[in-house]
Design a protein around this motif. Sequence first.
Motif, PDB file in Angstrom:
ATOM      1  N   LEU A 130       0.728  -1.223  -0.029  1.00 15.62           N
ATOM      2  CA  LEU A 130       0.026  -0.011  -0.098  1.00 15.62           C
ATOM      3  C   LEU A 130       0.777   1.205   0.218  1.00 15.62           C
ATOM      4  O   LEU A 130       0.504   2.090  -0.810  1.00 15.62           O
ATOM      5  N   LEU A 131       1.845   1.315   0.805  1.00 15.09           N
ATOM      6  CA  LEU A 131       2.772   2.536   0.813  1.00 15.09           C
ATOM      7  C   LEU A 131       3.956   2.495   0.099  1.00 15.09           C
ATOM      8  O   LEU A 131       4.312   3.650  -0.303  1.00 15.09           O
ATOM      9  N   GLY A 132       4.408   1.259  -0.423  1.00  8.64           N
ATOM     10  CA  GLY A 132       5.670   1.160  -1.245  1.00  8.64           C
ATOM     11  C   GLY A 132       5.090   1.010  -2.710  1.00  8.64           C
ATOM     12  O   GLY A 132       6.143   1.202  -3.679  1.00  8.64           O
ATOM     13  N   HIS A 133       4.008   0.955  -3.209  1.00  5.26           N
ATOM     14  CA  HIS A 133       3.702   0.725  -4.405  1.00  5.26           C
ATOM     15  C   HIS A 133       4.066  -0.728  -5.048  1.00  5.26           C
ATOM     16  O   HIS A 133       4.937  -0.477  -5.850  1.00  5.26           O
ATOM     17  N   ARG A 134       4.271  -1.504  -4.470  1.00  2.26           N
ATOM     18  CA  ARG A 134       4.852  -2.915  -4.679  1.00  2.26           C
ATOM     19  C   ARG A 134       3.722  -3.516  -5.850  1.00  2.26           C
ATOM     20  O   ARG A 134       2.977  -2.987  -6.320  1.00  2.26           O
ATOM     21  N   THR A 135       4.186  -4.765  -6.119  1.00  2.04           N
ATOM     22  CA  THR A 135       3.652  -5.520  -7.295  1.00  2.04           C
ATOM     23  C   THR A 135       2.465  -6.183  -6.819  1.00  2.04           C
ATOM     24  O   THR A 135       2.038  -6.114  -5.688  1.00  2.04           O
ATOM     25  N   PHE A 136       1.528  -6.761  -7.846  1.00  2.23           N
ATOM     26  CA  PHE A 136       0.398  -7.453  -7.484  1.00  2.23           C
ATOM     27  C   PHE A 136       0.622  -8.682  -6.916  1.00  2.23           C
ATOM     28  O   PHE A 136      -0.083  -9.210  -5.949  1.00  2.23           O
ATOM     29  N   VAL A 137       1.923  -9.416  -7.086  1.00  2.00           N
ATOM     30  CA  VAL A 137       2.071 -10.531  -6.466  1.00  2.00           C
ATOM     31  C   VAL A 137       2.480 -10.275  -4.827  1.00  2.00           C
ATOM     32  O   VAL A 137       1.957 -11.003  -3.951  1.00  2.00           O
ATOM     33  N   THR A 138       2.903  -9.061  -4.314  1.00  2.00           N
ATOM     34  CA  THR A 138       2.988  -8.887  -3.079  1.00  2.00           C
ATOM     35  C   THR A 138       1.988  -8.810  -2.126  1.00  2.00           C
ATOM     36  O   THR A 138       1.714  -9.143  -1.134  1.00  2.00           O
ATOM     37  N   VAL A 139       0.956  -7.985  -3.049  1.00  2.00           N
ATOM     38  CA  VAL A 139      -0.481  -7.905  -2.582  1.00  2.00           C
ATOM     39  C   VAL A 139      -1.204  -9.388  -2.102  1.00  2.00           C
ATOM     40  O   VAL A 139      -1.384  -9.753  -1.167  1.00  2.00           O
ATOM     41  N   TRP A 140      -0.987 -10.246  -3.316  1.00  2.00           N
ATOM     42  CA  TRP A 140      -1.393 -11.659  -3.010  1.00  2.00           C
ATOM     43  C   TRP A 140      -0.650 -12.564  -2.220  1.00  2.00           C
ATOM     44  O   TRP A 140      -1.496 -13.304  -1.266  1.00  2.00           O
ATOM     45  N   VAL A 141       0.529 -12.531  -1.929  1.00  2.00           N
ATOM     46  CA  VAL A 141       1.285 -13.128  -0.934  1.00  2.00           C
ATOM     47  C   VAL A 141       1.217 -12.566   0.436  1.00  2.00           C
ATOM     48  O   VAL A 141       0.772 -13.491   1.197  1.00  2.00           O
ATOM     49  N   GLY A 142       0.923 -11.350   0.678  1.00  3.82           N
ATOM     50  CA  GLY A 142       0.656 -10.694   1.828  1.00  3.82           C
ATOM     51  C   GLY A 142      -0.770 -11.157   2.185  1.00  3.82           C
ATOM     52  O   GLY A 142      -1.161 -11.437   3.379  1.00  3.82           O
ATOM     53  N   LEU A 143      -1.811 -11.095   1.374  1.00  5.05           N
ATOM     54  CA  LEU A 143      -3.037 -11.507   1.760  1.00  5.05           C
ATOM     55  C   LEU A 143      -3.249 -13.002   2.184  1.00  5.05           C
ATOM     56  O   LEU A 143      -3.962 -13.557   2.862  1.00  5.05           O
ATOM     57  N   SER A 144      -2.443 -13.628   1.358  1.00  8.73           N
ATOM     58  CA  SER A 144      -2.454 -15.275   1.702  1.00  8.73           C
ATOM     59  C   SER A 144      -1.855 -15.556   3.018  1.00  8.73           C
ATOM     60  O   SER A 144      -2.412 -16.603   3.718  1.00  8.73           O
ATOM     61  N   PHE A 145      -0.813 -14.848   3.412  1.00  7.83           N
ATOM     62  CA  PHE A 145      -0.116 -15.094   4.609  1.00  7.83           C
ATOM     63  C   PHE A 145      -1.316 -14.602   6.069  1.00  7.83           C
ATOM     64  O   PHE A 145      -1.183 -15.267   6.984  1.00  7.83           O
ATOM     65  N   LEU A 146      -1.690 -13.426   5.616  1.00  7.06           N
ATOM     66  CA  LEU A 146      -2.696 -12.748   6.668  1.00  7.06           C
ATOM     67  C   LEU A 146      -3.847 -13.487   6.939  1.00  7.06           C
ATOM     68  O   LEU A 146      -4.313 -13.759   7.751  1.00  7.06           O
ATOM     69  N   ILE A 147      -4.523 -14.150   5.605  1.00  4.31           N
ATOM     70  CA  ILE A 147      -5.691 -14.798   5.767  1.00  4.31           C
ATOM     71  C   ILE A 147      -5.513 -16.179   6.315  1.00  4.31           C
ATOM     72  O   ILE A 147      -6.120 -16.776   7.248  1.00  4.31           O
ATOM     73  N   SER A 148      -4.289 -16.763   5.930  1.00  6.56           N
ATOM     74  CA  SER A 148      -4.268 -18.448   6.378  1.00  6.56           C
ATOM     75  C   SER A 148      -3.686 -18.323   7.810  1.00  6.56           C
ATOM     76  O   SER A 148      -3.966 -19.194   8.675  1.00  6.56           O
ATOM     77  N   SER A 149      -2.846 -17.029   8.471  1.00  2.51           N
ATOM     78  CA  SER A 149      -2.635 -17.126   9.898  1.00  2.51           C
ATOM     79  C   SER A 149      -3.870 -16.735  10.459  1.00  2.51           C
ATOM     80  O   SER A 149      -4.087 -17.236  11.641  1.00  2.51           O
ATOM     81  N   SER A 150      -4.898 -16.009  10.079  1.00  2.00           N
ATOM     82  CA  SER A 150      -5.994 -15.447  10.794  1.00  2.00           C
ATOM     83  C   SER A 150      -6.712 -16.863  11.250  1.00  2.00           C
ATOM     84  O   SER A 150      -7.513 -17.114  12.100  1.00  2.00           O
ATOM     85  N   LEU A 151      -7.085 -17.727   9.948  1.00  2.00           N
ATOM     86  CA  LEU A 151      -7.677 -18.904   9.882  1.00  2.00           C
ATOM     87  C   LEU A 151      -6.964 -19.982  11.021  1.00  2.00           C
ATOM     88  O   LEU A 151      -7.661 -20.573  11.601  1.00  2.00           O
ATOM     89  N   GLY A 152      -5.747 -19.884  10.878  1.00  2.00           N
ATOM     90  CA  GLY A 152      -5.039 -20.707  11.760  1.00  2.00           C
ATOM     91  C   GLY A 152      -5.128 -20.322  13.295  1.00  2.00           C
ATOM     92  O   GLY A 152      -5.304 -21.069  14.271  1.00  2.00           O
ATOM     93  N   PHE A 153      -5.144 -19.221  13.440  1.00  2.00           N
ATOM     94  CA  PHE A 153      -5.759 -18.554  15.068  1.00  2.00           C
ATOM     95  C   PHE A 153      -7.090 -18.969  15.357  1.00  2.00           C
ATOM     96  O   PHE A 153      -7.251 -19.459  16.587  1.00  2.00           O
ATOM     97  N   LEU A 154      -7.880 -18.931  14.341  1.00  2.00           N
ATOM     98  CA  LEU A 154      -9.322 -19.388  14.637  1.00  2.00           C
ATOM     99  C   LEU A 154      -9.389 -20.765  14.953  1.00  2.00           C
ATOM    100  O   LEU A 154     -10.042 -21.345  15.869  1.00  2.00           O
ATOM    101  N   LEU A 155      -8.680 -21.707  14.032  1.00  2.00           N
ATOM    102  CA  LEU A 155      -8.519 -23.064  14.402  1.00  2.00           C
ATOM    103  C   LEU A 155      -7.910 -23.419  15.673  1.00  2.00           C
ATOM    104  O   LEU A 155      -8.433 -24.272  16.633  1.00  2.00           O
ATOM    105  N   LEU A 156      -6.912 -22.653  16.248  1.00  2.00           N
ATOM    106  CA  LEU A 156      -6.341 -23.081  17.410  1.00  2.00           C
ATOM    107  C   LEU A 156      -7.317 -22.638  18.515  1.00  2.00           C
ATOM    108  O   LEU A 156      -7.302 -23.358  19.416  1.00  2.00           O
ATOM    109  N   PHE A 157      -8.031 -21.445  18.347  1.00  2.00           N
ATOM    110  CA  PHE A 157      -9.139 -20.995  19.361  1.00  2.00           C
ATOM    111  C   PHE A 157     -10.140 -22.373  19.569  1.00  2.00           C
ATOM    112  O   PHE A 157     -10.302 -22.624  20.783  1.00  2.00           O
TER     113      PHE A 157
END
Length: 115
Positions: A74-101
């Motif tokens: 968002l701030l550094g104007h990176r590539t499309f791939v950076t956004v998708w990799v960031g989203l995948s890490f964020l979503i997968s870890s959030s789902l992992g926290f939900l599963l852990l809970f």
Amino acid sequence: MILLNPEGSQAAIAVWGPTIGVAIRDREQAARVRLDQGLPVDRASLLSPPWLEPVSAALLAGFAVGLGLLLDALLGHRTFVTVWVGLSFLISSSLGFLLLFIVLRALRRRGRASA
């Protein structure tokens, strides 16, 4: 991280210092509650399952990496791939926290049922 990025080391210390302090405070409070209830307060009874802290650390690291990649995109104007990799890490870890809970809640219910 502290050695590789001196500018970010103060931020890392600012985050992990209180995190460790909170963990110590929580264990002390748990010991006091157990002592008031007449339960044992030895080290083994106060520790969480051995798998819990490494799993939590991995999920927290994945969440931090995903959030960092998204902020950089968002701030550094990176590539499309950076956004998708960031989203995948964020979503997968959030789902992992939900599963852990859910797993921890089921273990707590099973412990109450057997007691």
